[in-house]
Design an enzyme around this catalytic site. Structure first.
Site, PDB file in Angstrom:
ATOM      1  CD  GLU A 190      38.791  46.819  34.261  1.00 15.80           C
ATOM      2  OE1 GLU A 190      38.455  46.878  35.299  1.00 15.80           O
ATOM      3  OE2 GLU A 190      39.594  47.913  33.786  1.00 15.80           O
ATOM      4  CD  GLU A 213      43.169  48.068  36.684  1.00 18.64           C
ATOM      5  OE1 GLU A 213      43.315  49.264  36.835  1.00 18.64           O
ATOM      6  OE2 GLU A 213      42.948  47.460  35.868  1.00 18.64           O
TER       7      GLU A 213
END
Length: 825
Positions: free
Chosen positions: A504, A428
């Site tokens: 994720e 991220e």
């Protein structure tokens, strides 16, 4: 024994002794001195550290607390959680005092005339290493393994060498609890001048088939100069038998590693189900004298990605049934312990988990070794930041200078481990939305390909619109998406790889033994008690409940599976209670809580992932004084297709898991239409005290198993159950003891949260305790802990001597629980 045999034996013993001395590795564990705070002249050999604390390494200075709201308060906007305005974050890094400077000092012996290196498996953080007063190396990343050549600084007269390490954790340097100190192992490696360096081999298996496999071993040899080097390598099977040998002499290698190729007939292939491990034992000779021996452990296996189809291991299509884990070990903190890691992996294995993502950092080598041995595929991930910051004092400060060095260390350390099947270059990262971000991703991916051309590369991306529009996702080997399940089909249609990995997933939130009514799907639900519902229907604003990921894996070949956030609760990131919500200070994302106790969600995953054993689990508990007559939904997580619910003998009918088409037909009238594919749910059950029974039926409609939950009576005694009854007398082994408040019939009292105290006598010591309550401020290392939802976990540690370890748990008004464990060599 005749004289000739005696001479031969003596020669063999001498040869063995000389070989044993050619390379030595010494673990530096005991007799370290430690102090918190910066100290002038602490690196000098003559410095007096006698008033410092004596500790054993691995050591985490911050886990002993105390918890405090003011530890690392952060006024930030968490952009990856879709926040746009800054707010006060409490407990974000666990509420523990990890910020600051710490010093460690010890002494070590170094054989005369040897090349000497210090190897650090991890040091948190910004490590400055001094040997005999001279700075030997600096390594800023607290998660990475690194090594220093300290030969120039070693005393030549044989006196003990003084090792001093300065570490510093800055405020706002992490988004979770990072730990503090020398929390991983430190070793001294001594070799001859001609030697294989640290992580000096690269082993691949270019061809893998049932009849034979090819093995290619590349060995780097340092210090040889223009001398001829002979390498004799034996390949040993999992049973220890020699299955291939090569004896080669290297004339001039022009700076390249020495290459040897082997064939292994009828190889035993590594997989999560069959984690067979081979060894390559290489002896190095110069002028007829052995100067080194280096052992490389490996597995024979193949990995392949097929567009539109997915991931193949040893030619068989499979989907990752994985979890993400932070590195802390709950109440033990960040200090590495093999027994604790093994306990975590054992629980995950029983759940049916087959893969681990190391989020968002380089792992401890012990974890990778255990995954090799126990059978877990791994995605190794080094960074949570690149060149653009998430945290004020995060890794972005070092990225430009250190990223390649950190990547090279990670890749060379773990590229021989069969468990590692994929690299991730980041999580991220804000850089993903930069117009030039793809160049940074390409730079990191190229390093992976250069150092290890055998494994694919991914990145955990959460900004789907950015990475689809700017080419970032298209240039990766594997596009990995964090959440955003509603964008998978779109991404698959646009990306050239025609594959999508759930790098994720879920971020479902729940608290063990806590249930909120009504049971309904909610995003970012918050309650006065700072807990989340155990009905597994609540998620964060950016995430989802597990059923969405199950359906994507089931319905599309091109999805590669998932890595759930997270396998275990961890210290820090107490979402959704992270904004001025003290005393919340640990996550509630975990499938298993901070006390290593499974939540209900564990059995939901187990019912789908564990293909060997049946699962039948009922929730909630059935002790609800004051809820008589009120609707109390009952969920069943099971591997069976159908079950029937009874309350005090009255049937509430059968429920059957729905197929995809039937479930979809309910979408407009049932909010839980998708859940009906994976859960059995009776939504209208009025509570009445007594017996809740579920009877499961097999595919042929025959009763197969039943589960009973009874209303608990008055708390009566403490029940204590250990995960193992015998420990190894090594001073490190652990037993996890579950302590339960139960009534006279052994039924759990789920509302009892009384204080429990512990005592340990005999051949071991008390180590720590936890209860899984993210708001509890009891200190882990003290021999007392409040129960949470009627349970807690105490951890005991073996001593060095054989004998009985006697554990007792006491609580006011209850009968004592007692357990005797054996400690043996």
């Amino acid at each position: 024994m005749n004289q000739r045999m005696l001479v031969t034996l003596c020669c063999l013993l001498l040869a063995w002794t000389m070989a044993a001395q050619q390379r030595t590795e010494t673990l530096l564990e005991k007799n370290w001195r430690f102090t918190k705070g910066d100290v002038a002249d602490a690196m000098k050999p003559e410095f007096d550290d006698t008033k410092w604390e004596t500790v054993t390494v691995p050591h985490d200075w911050a886990i002993y607390g105390p918890f405090d709201r003011n530890n690392d308060l952060q006024n930030v906007a968490v952009t990856q959680n879709l926040e746009t305005a800054a707010s006060v974050k409490t407990g974000r890094t666990g509420g523990l005092p990890y910020v600051g400077v710490g010093w460690y000092r010890t002494t070590f012996e170094a054989p005369a005339g040897k090349q000497v290196s210090l190897v650090f498996d991890g040091a948190m953080s910004e490590a400055r290493v001094y040997v005999n007063g001279q700075e030997a190396c600096f390594w800023p990343c607290g998660y990475n393994s690194f090594h220093c050549d300290v030969t120039p600084y070693i005393y030549k007269d044989g006196q003990p060498n003084v090792l001093a390490v300065r570490l510093e954790n800055r405020p706002q340097s992490s988004r979770w609890y990072p730990g503090a100190g020398l929390y991983r192992n430190v070793r001294v490696v001594a070799t001859e001048a001609v030697h294989v360096p640290v992580w000096g081999t690269q082993l691949t298996t270019p061809h893998v088939a049932a009849d034979y496999a090819s093995v290619c071993l590349k060995t780097t040899v340092e210090g040889a100069g223009q001398q001829d080097v002979r390498i004799v390598t034996e390949i040993l099977s999992p049973e220890g038998q020699v299955v291939a040998v090569k004896d080669n002499t290297m004339k001039i290698n022009h700076g390249k590693p020495f290459e040897q190729n082997f064939l292994v007939d009828k190889p035993q292939l590594w997989s999560p189900e069959t984690p067979y491990l081979y060894k390559a034992s290489s002896k190095i000779y110069v002028d007829g004298r052995q100067v080194d021996e280096y052992v490389t452990r490996f597995g024979i296996r193949s990995i392949k990605l097929v567009a539109d189809k997915g991931f193949f291991l040893n030619g068989k299509h499979r989907k990752f049934q994985g979890v993400c884990n932070h590195h802390d070990l709950g109440p033990l903190g960040a200090a590495i312990n093999v027994a604790a890691l093994r306990r975590q992996l054992t629980l995950l294995k029983d759940m049916g988990c087959d893969a681990i993502r190391t989020s968002h950092n380089m792992p401890a080598p012990e974890l990778v070794q255990l995954c090799d041995e126990m059978g877990f595929m791994m995605m190794l991930e080094p960074f949570d930041e690149w060149d653009i910051a998430k945290c004020e004092n995060g890794y972005h400060r070092f990225f430009n200078e250190w990223a390649e060095k950190d990547m090279v260390n990670m890749l060379r350390q773990y590229r021989n481990n069969p468990s590692v099947v994929m690299w991730s270059i980041g999580n991220e990262v804000p850089t993903q939305c930069s117009p030039e971000g793809y160049k940074v991703a390409s730079f990191l991916q190229d390093i992976c390909h250069r150092e290890d051309p055998t494994r694919p590369v991914t990145c955990g991306m959460d900004q789907v619109s950015c990475v689809l529009g700017n080419g970032f996702a298209a240039m990766l080997d594997v596009p990995g998406f964090n959440y955003r399940t509603h964008r998978y089909v779109e991404a698959y249609g646009q990306l050239p790889q025609n594959l999508v990995l759930g790098s994720e997933t879920a971020s479902t939130v729940s608290s063990r033994g806590v249930y909120k009514f009504p049971a309904e799907l909610k995003k970012h639900a918050m309650y006065d008690d700072h807990q989340s519902s155990g009905y597994d229907l609540e998620a964060c604003s950016w995430s989802n409940v597990p059923d969405e990921d199950f359906a994507l894996a089931d319905d599309y070949d091109w999805t590669l599976g998932q890595f759930v956030w997270t396998g275990f609760d961890y210290l820090g990131e107490p979402s959704p209670y992270d904004t001025d919500a003290w005393p919340s200070h640990s996550s509630v994302f975990g499938i298993i809580d901070l006390a290593s106790l499974p939540k209900d969600r564990y059995y939901l995953y187990r019912s789908l992932w564990n293909k060997r054993d049946n699962t039948l689990h009922v929730l909630p508990h059935w002790t609800w004084p004051g809820r008589e007559g009120e609707n109390t939904p009952v969920f069943v997580y099971t591997s069976y297709p159908e079950a029937e619910l009874f309350v005090n003998g009255k049937s509430y009918g059968k429920q059957r898991k729905l197929d995809a088409k039937t479930a979809l037909s309910l979408k407009e009238k049932d909010a839980l239409w998708l859940q009906r594919r994976y859960r059995l749910m009776w939504m209208d059950v009025p509570y009445e005290a007594g017996e809740l029974k579920v009877v499961a039926y097999d595919k042929d409609g025959r009763p197969a198993e039943e589960k009973i939950v009874r209303t608990a009576g008055k708390p009566h005694h403490l029940e204590v159950v250990a995960d193992r009854m015998q420990l190894t007398a090594d001073g490190k082994d652990l037993a996890y003891i579950t302590v339960r408040v139960v009534d006279k019939d052994g039924n759990l009292c789920p509302a009892d949260n009384r204080l429990v105290t512990f005592s340990v006598k005999g051949a071991g010591t008390y180590r720590a305790a936890a209860n899984g309550d993210a708001t509890c401020l009891d200190l882990f290392h003290l021999p007392r802990m409040h129960a949470f939802s009627g349970q807690l976990t105490a951890i005991v540690q073996s001593g060095l001597l054989e004998g009985d370890l006697i554990f007792e748990a006491k609580a006011k008004g209850l009968r004592t629980g007692k357990l005797i464990l054996k400690v043996a060599p």
